[in-house]
Structure formats: structure tokens, C-alpha cells
Write a protein that holds these residues in place. Sequence first.
Motif, short mmCIF file in Angstrom:
data_model
loop_
_atom_site.label_atom_id
_atom_site.label_comp_id
_atom_site.label_asym_id
_atom_site.label_seq_id
_atom_site.Cartn_x
_atom_site.Cartn_y
_atom_site.Cartn_z
N LEU A 209 43.80 42.90 27.44
CA LEU A 209 44.31 43.98 28.30
C LEU A 209 44.06 45.43 28.31
N GLU A 210 43.17 45.67 27.33
CA GLU A 210 42.82 47.00 27.28
C GLU A 210 41.60 47.26 28.18
N SER A 211 40.87 46.30 28.51
CA SER A 211 39.73 46.58 29.48
C SER A 211 39.65 45.79 30.59
N ASP A 212 40.17 44.52 30.72
CA ASP A 212 39.94 43.62 31.84
C ASP A 212 41.07 44.39 32.95
N THR A 213 40.64 44.06 34.20
CA THR A 213 41.50 44.76 35.51
C THR A 213 41.99 43.38 35.97
N ILE A 214 42.77 43.50 37.21
CA ILE A 214 43.41 42.72 38.08
C ILE A 214 42.32 41.92 38.65
N LYS A 215 41.07 42.34 39.11
CA LYS A 215 40.19 41.50 39.53
C LYS A 215 39.58 40.57 38.75
N ASP A 216 39.45 40.90 37.31
CA ASP A 216 38.91 39.99 36.19
C ASP A 216 39.93 38.87 36.02
N LEU A 217 41.22 39.39 36.25
CA LEU A 217 42.30 38.40 36.07
C LEU A 217 42.32 37.27 37.25
N ARG A 218 42.10 37.54 38.26
CA ARG A 218 42.13 36.88 39.41
C ARG A 218 40.85 35.85 39.44
N GLN A 219 39.64 36.23 38.85
CA GLN A 219 38.67 35.62 38.69
C GLN A 219 38.67 34.41 37.75
N LYS A 220 39.24 34.86 36.68
CA LYS A 220 39.60 33.84 35.63
C LYS A 220 40.80 32.78 36.01
N LEU A 221 41.52 33.33 36.64
CA LEU A 221 42.77 32.49 37.04
C LEU A 221 42.28 31.45 38.11
N SER A 222 41.36 32.13 39.02
CA SER A 222 40.72 31.08 40.20
C SER A 222 39.95 30.10 39.49
N ASN A 223 39.19 30.26 38.47
CA ASN A 223 38.45 29.41 37.60
C ASN A 223 39.22 28.41 37.12
N GLU A 224 40.10 29.05 36.32
CA GLU A 224 41.22 28.12 35.57
C GLU A 224 42.18 27.21 36.76
N SER A 225 42.37 27.76 37.78
CA SER A 225 43.41 26.82 38.70
C SER A 225 42.77 26.08 39.68
N GLY A 226 41.44 26.50 40.04
CA GLY A 226 40.39 25.89 41.06
C GLY A 226 40.94 26.30 42.45
N ILE A 227 41.85 27.51 42.60
CA ILE A 227 42.18 27.91 43.66
C ILE A 227 41.02 29.21 44.14
#
Length: 345
Positions: A209-227
Motif C-alpha cells: 500500500l505504501e508504494s504500489d499504485t492503481i496501475k500496479d493493482l490493475r496489472q496484478k488483478l488482471s493476472n489473477e483474474s484472467g481479465i
Amino acid sequence: MEKIYQILEQNRLEKYYNGFCNVGVKDERDFIDGINDETLVNMGFTQVEKNRFKKMKEAIQRFRAPQQEVYKTSSNMQKSLKTFVLRYTYPHCAEPKEIRDMDPAHNTVEDLMLRICYQEGIGNSKAVCLYTVEGMPLTDDPFFNTWSLTDRHIENGNELYAIFTPKENLVVNLQVPKRPQQELLDISGEDIVQCHIMLKGDYEVKMDLESDTIKDLRQKLSNESGIPENVLHYKSNPVGGTLKAAGISAESPVHFYLTSFPEDNQDYHESVNFFYNDITPSVQQTQKGLSTFYSTLHTIKYKYSGDGFKKVIGYIRKLSGCNPLAQSLYQQMCKNIMGTKTQKF
């Protein structure tokens, strides 16, 4: 046999219509299991025409569900899977049409759209838009058209409404996103962020939470969900660079919605854009006539809209039998909700 001719005509093979009739072709299934290379050679097919026939055959197979599986019980009784049936209608359609041989778990909405065009003999110059029986659009976003019928909650026995429109109305500068390949992303981070994706459910992603951004979250969520990442959109406007600065914590879920339209292009339906002359009518109109129509609609919208317009919409629904038309006007005139471009058709 008219349908056989239409299929051949769509693939520029109509000159072989009599030849196929002579060898016993009676419906499209005969192209799949009754015609081989020897037959094509005997009929005088060139290599280019053989390629067209192959493409036609693949299209027919795509439109048809796999043969219904048959299971044998210990008493040798047989039973088949329940047949999946959809019905659809369209303007001036005498009675609802049926589609019986699609597999809801594997066939996509795009398959259904192509199948309806194929079944109705619609040429290459037009495409189809689908709506629920209540009139809500189903095919606005090309990303959702890649989902299976099951994922789009199109169920056995549903009735849909189809509107055929010139293809140029659907030309948008969008590419249907592809599923991301599994990448070796940096999974460091001790904070578990709960994410909810519309229509898909909940996912947990490890973040810092201290260093990651929304873009990082979207990228990891994409990898996790396959979307695909570019169809994942954060529901709020972040005020800071990091997740923490944007107010994201491990305690509350982060909501994402899905669309393949860019964030700066999602408000097509705002302001007066809905009243612009930016579509090609199915029936040819003069520019003067279109200008009068849109100007009148715009004036009615801002002078006479509200609950008092419900009775007018009721008359329109009853006279036209077109629920998508009535639903679009109801959103515009009574709810002040601008319609989508598909509703404008």
C-alpha cells in the motif's frame, strides 16, 4: 432449399447450387458430413473455391452446438441433455424465430449474433444488435460479446429482440481485448487487497500500500483474474499516486467495472451527443429529414420530458411492438438517463 442457396451466395459459391442439390444436399448439416474433397473435385471446384467451402463449413460447425451427449444407464435406457432453445424477434417479424442447436457454455454472444445473421440471410453490409425482451441492450460492448451465453446470463427459453443495422454504425476504434498471458509479476507486498469485479466476483491481491499504485493493482488483478487490464476500470478517481494515498486499505474492497471503451470516451451519451446525426439509418433518409427528427427529439426531451411522458411511451410500445425503442425513450424522457449508441439505432 432457399437457405442452402443463401449460404452458398454468402460465400460466393452459388453457381454450385444445382450441383449440391444433385448430390443430395438438403440442409446445412449435409455440407459437414456429406461432402468430401472428391465431391468438390468432381464438381469442378478450384483451389480458391475449396478454401471458401472450407471456411463456410467451419462457420456452419461454429454455429451448431456439439451433438447432444447420450448417457446409458444400467438398464440400457438412454437420455439426452436438455435442448437449449432461444427465441428472437425483430421489426415486422410475423412470429418469434427459434435457435435450438447452440451450446450455452461454449458459444459466445458473438456466435449468437453471427448465427442470427446467418439464419436470416443478412448480407455482409449489415450487422445485428441484440436486446433483452424488456428492451435493454445486450451487445453494446464488444468485450462482453466474447463471453459465453451462460456468462451473460442468457438462459434456456429466453426471448431476445434483434435490430439489423448497417455495419458502419458499429465500426469503432476498438480491438477486442485478449486474455493476458500469465506473467511473472513481482508479488512482493504484505497487504492483502480485496477486489470486486462486476459480474465476476471477488479476488485477493498482494500489494504494498505504501508504494504500489492503481496501475500496479490493475496489472496484478488482471493476472489473477484472467481479465485484460485495459477493460478493468477503478470506480473512483484516485487522488494520490500510491494506493494508500488513494484511500485504499486492506479493510474495504476495491471495486472495478468492466468496459472496453477508454475512460475518456465513456460519456458518449452525455450532453447533446445522443441527438447528433452520427449513424446511418437502415432506411435511407434525407439530411433535412434527419435534422428535423433529431431537433424535434431534442426539443421534446428538454421541454416535455418527465413522468407525464409515460403514457406516450406506452402508446409507442403498443403500436410499434419494439421494446428497445420504448425503453430508450423511457430512459431519455422519464429518467433523464442518456441512452447508448446501440439504443440509438
